[in-house]
Design a protein around this motif. Structure first.
Motif, PDB file in Angstrom:
ATOM      1  N   LEU A  41       0.836  -1.201   0.000  1.00 39.71           N
ATOM      2  CA  LEU A  41       0.000   0.000   0.000  1.00 39.71           C
ATOM      3  C   LEU A  41       0.871   1.251   0.000  1.00 39.71           C
ATOM      4  N   ALA A  42       2.011   1.184   0.667  1.00 36.89           N
ATOM      5  CA  ALA A  42       2.912   2.337   0.686  1.00 36.89           C
ATOM      6  C   ALA A  42       3.458   2.632  -0.702  1.00 36.89           C
ATOM      7  N   LEU A  43       3.622   1.596  -1.503  1.00 33.69           N
ATOM      8  CA  LEU A  43       4.198   1.774  -2.838  1.00 33.69           C
ATOM      9  C   LEU A  43       3.181   2.289  -3.855  1.00 33.69           C
ATOM     10  N   VAL A  44       1.894   2.152  -3.549  1.00 32.78           N
ATOM     11  CA  VAL A  44       0.836   2.558  -4.490  1.00 32.78           C
ATOM     12  C   VAL A  44       0.943   4.035  -4.850  1.00 32.78           C
ATOM     13  N   GLY A  45       1.148   4.880  -3.864  1.00 35.58           N
ATOM     14  CA  GLY A  45       1.253   6.313  -4.128  1.00 35.58           C
ATOM     15  C   GLY A  45       2.417   6.638  -5.044  1.00 35.58           C
ATOM     16  N   GLY A  64      14.400   4.745  -5.831  1.00 30.98           N
ATOM     17  CA  GLY A  64      13.392   5.515  -5.100  1.00 30.98           C
ATOM     18  C   GLY A  64      12.400   4.612  -4.376  1.00 30.98           C
ATOM     19  N   PHE A  65      11.989   3.522  -5.020  1.00 32.19           N
ATOM     20  CA  PHE A  65      11.065   2.593  -4.377  1.00 32.19           C
ATOM     21  C   PHE A  65      11.721   1.840  -3.217  1.00 32.19           C
ATOM     22  N   ILE A  66      13.005   1.526  -3.361  1.00 35.52           N
ATOM     23  CA  ILE A  66      13.713   0.865  -2.263  1.00 35.52           C
ATOM     24  C   ILE A  66      13.766   1.801  -1.054  1.00 35.52           C
ATOM     25  N   LEU A 155       2.540   9.937   0.665  1.00 35.83           N
ATOM     26  CA  LEU A 155       1.115  10.210   0.870  1.00 35.83           C
ATOM     27  C   LEU A 155       0.370   8.930   1.236  1.00 35.83           C
ATOM     28  N   SER A 156       0.680   7.849   0.543  1.00 36.96           N
ATOM     29  CA  SER A 156       0.008   6.594   0.876  1.00 36.96           C
ATOM     30  C   SER A 156       0.585   5.966   2.147  1.00 36.96           C
ATOM     31  N   VAL A 157       1.824   6.299   2.510  1.00 37.74           N
ATOM     32  CA  VAL A 157       2.395   5.813   3.769  1.00 37.74           C
ATOM     33  C   VAL A 157       1.614   6.378   4.951  1.00 37.74           C
TER      34      VAL A 157
END
Length: 182
Positions: A41-45, A64-66, A155-157
């Protein structure tokens, strides 16, 4: 292509190390599972912002995703730690006899203690990365692709740590309480 091949080895190895460190921290597989299963869910944003900006997946985006995954896991650990502490305090005041209402109140109490620090952390990270997203000049394209997943993901975090993790923790603790009652 070489960098992407290397990432296919490094990323799973890094995830195994993170899982091991999370287990050493909590000494409980369920809390590690809560963090790991809610992490996407954190990665969705981040994916949404990449889509809106028209960026393709690249090595810089993967970096950036890591980084986003690390920050999200760290914030999740802090949230779970506060939820554990709130539940422990509640159990001490009730001499270990918790009800479902006690568990719910402890989760709300623990989550409320983390609202301001989580919002401040998210705001600081976003404020620090927005100038990179808007910058131009030498090297800005690579830096923008590193910053974009972080900005969108933060934002999703916030949603993850303030709503999903406490809800998952509540469901787990209520299930544990029901199994003790039977």
């Amino acid at each position: 292509q070489r960098a992407m091949e290397r990432l296919t080895v490094v990323v799973p190895f890094t995830l195994v190390i993170i899982l091991f460190l999370l287990y050493l921290n909590f000494r409980n597989g369920m809390e590690v599972l809560i963090i790991v299963t809610t992490l996407p869910l954190a990665l969705v944003g981040g994916f949404w912002l990449l889509y809106l900006l028209g960026y393709n997946l690249s090595v810089a985006v993967a970096v950036g995703f890591i980084a986003l995954g690390g920050v999200a896991a760290e914030i999740g650990v802090v949230m779970l730690t506060y939820l554990d502490l709130a539940l422990k305090r509640r159990a001490e005041t009730r001499a270990g006899r918790l009800t479902h209402a006690d568990v719910r109140e402890a989760v709300v109490e623990g989550a409320l203690l983390r609202i301001r620090p989580i919002i401040m952390t998210n705001a600081a990270i976003i404020a620090g990365l927005l100038p990179i997203l808007w910058s131009g000049g030498t090297g800005s394209e690579a830096m923008q692709r590193i910053a974009a997943p972080m900005v969108g993901g933060m934002l999703s975090v916030a949603i993850l740590t303030l709503a999903v993790i406490p809800a998952a923790y509540l469901l787990w603790q209520e299930r544990r309480l029901r199994s003790k009652e039977t």
